[in-house]
Write a protein that holds these residues in place. Structure first.
Motif, PDB file in Angstrom:
ATOM      1  N   THR A   1       0.824  -1.214   0.000  1.00  0.00           N
ATOM      2  CA  THR A   1       0.000   0.000   0.000  1.00  0.00           C
ATOM      3  C   THR A   1       0.852   1.255   0.000  1.00  0.00           C
ATOM      4  O   THR A   1       0.532   2.236  -0.684  1.00  0.00           O
ATOM      5  N   SER A   2       1.945   1.249   0.738  1.00  0.00           N
ATOM      6  CA  SER A   2       2.806   2.432   0.781  1.00  0.00           C
ATOM      7  C   SER A   2       3.489   2.672  -0.559  1.00  0.00           C
ATOM      8  O   SER A   2       3.660   3.827  -0.984  1.00  0.00           O
ATOM      9  N   MET A   3       3.860   1.603  -1.264  1.00  0.00           N
ATOM     10  CA  MET A   3       4.487   1.770  -2.576  1.00  0.00           C
ATOM     11  C   MET A   3       3.505   2.392  -3.572  1.00  0.00           C
ATOM     12  O   MET A   3       3.856   3.312  -4.319  1.00  0.00           O
ATOM     13  N   VAL A   4       2.274   1.884  -3.578  1.00  0.00           N
ATOM     14  CA  VAL A   4       1.271   2.446  -4.491  1.00  0.00           C
ATOM     15  C   VAL A   4       0.958   3.890  -4.095  1.00  0.00           C
ATOM     16  O   VAL A   4       0.798   4.766  -4.951  1.00  0.00           O
ATOM     17  N   ALA A   5       0.868   4.161  -2.788  1.00  0.00           N
ATOM     18  CA  ALA A   5       0.571   5.517  -2.326  1.00  0.00           C
ATOM     19  C   ALA A   5       1.685   6.485  -2.707  1.00  0.00           C
ATOM     20  O   ALA A   5       1.413   7.651  -3.052  1.00  0.00           O
ATOM     21  N   TYR A   6       2.920   6.015  -2.651  1.00  0.00           N
ATOM     22  CA  TYR A   6       4.042   6.884  -3.035  1.00  0.00           C
ATOM     23  C   TYR A   6       3.946   7.259  -4.517  1.00  0.00           C
ATOM     24  O   TYR A   6       4.171   8.418  -4.897  1.00  0.00           O
TER      25      TYR A   6
END
Length: 295
Positions: A95-100
């Motif tokens: 989720t953090s990778m996509v959010a970044y």
């Protein structure tokens, strides 16, 4: 000198009534939990007589011994711990990778992706299409059914995005000058300075993974893969408690009943998250404040 404003009689009466109301709400909320604890620690046969409200009448640990002697509950506890730890790691990383990526203004089609993602927050395909999808992915009776479908959450993505946007652009620019690519910037720059939001999302998802019983109830038939909450559901809602009692070694189950076993199981399954949550509650507050309007 600091002058103290004197309270009027109406304000004083309001505070008194407000305090009484809050105490009543706390009592109504906490007493059912206390009632379960008291009866679980009481002798099972004595508890059948009733009349136990505030303290165990005959203290006994036989019900808890029976729970921990059950192979099924210990297996379920291991499954829950494994899926919680692995689920949190996968969910936070993905989720953090996509959010970044979504937080970058130069992402092509970003607005369209945001619209599509927002729609998924309010509309879903339903249980039957989801079950068919899980079956076609060969995730029925598979441990990864706890991990893969829960690897991404658009709601958590929004929280991550709100935090990433507050990170100074100079940090990324400095890393690019040093020759770092986007992946290295994300792992070595963004994540280390984003630990508050990482801890928040990890706690959000950890609580979800620990309390989730529905996934195991719908997609898992193998008893060795069911989590602790599904185990608890089957003990409370079905005749599993009687089966557990009949399976106990001689001398272990003579002082327990199906009701005492249910109560003890409820405590064992909920105690870990109840103990951990107060120490991590501050991250929930931070999570809700991330991205809020500053005055």
């Amino acid at each position: 000198m600091i002058s103290m404003k004197r309270q009027t009689k109406g304000e004083f009466a309001f505070e008194i009534m407000n305090g009484i109301l809050m105490l009543a709400i706390c009592f109504i909320t906490l007493y059912p939990i206390w009632y379960v604890v008291v009866n679980a620690f009481n002798d099972a046969n004595d508890a059948m007589r009733g009349g136990i409200y505030w303290w165990p009448r005959e203290f006994s640990l036989e019900s808890f011994k029976a729970v921990f002697n059950s192979k099924g509950i210990m297996t379920a506890m291991g499954v829950t711990v494994a899926k919680t730890v692995l689920g949190v790691l996968v969910h936070v990383l993905f989720t953090s990778m996509v959010a970044y990526a979504f937080s970058r203004e130069e992402l092509y089609g970003r607005k369209l992706y945001m619209i599509i993602g927002t729609i998924t927050m309010f509309f879903g395909g339903g249980l039957i299409p989801t079950y068919l999808l899980i079956r076609n992915l060969h995730l029925l009776d598979n441990f990864m059914v706890y991990i893969i479908p829960a690897a991404f959450s658009f709601f958590d993505l929004i929280i991550f995005m709100s935090f990433f946007r507050e990170i100074p652009a100079g940090l990324e620019e400095a890393a690019k000058i040093d020759g770092a690519n986007d992946f290295k910037i994300f792992l070595r720059v963004i994540i280390p300075v984003s630990m508050p939001v990482v801890a928040t999302i990890a706690l959000f998802h950890g609580v979800y993974q620990w309390n989730d019983y529905f996934t195991g109830m719908i997609y898992i038939n193998n008893p060795n893969l069911q989590p602790i909450q599904t185990f608890l559901y089957r003990v409370v809602a079905q005749s599993s408690s009687n089966q557990m009692i009949s399976a106990m070694p001689t001398g272990v189950s003579k002082n327990i009943t199906s009701q005492s076993l249910k109560l003890a199981t409820m405590i064992v399954t909920t105690a870990p998250i109840v103990v951990v949550y107060p120490f991590l509650q501050k991250y929930f507050v931070k999570g809700f404040m991330i991205g809020s309007i500053k005055g």
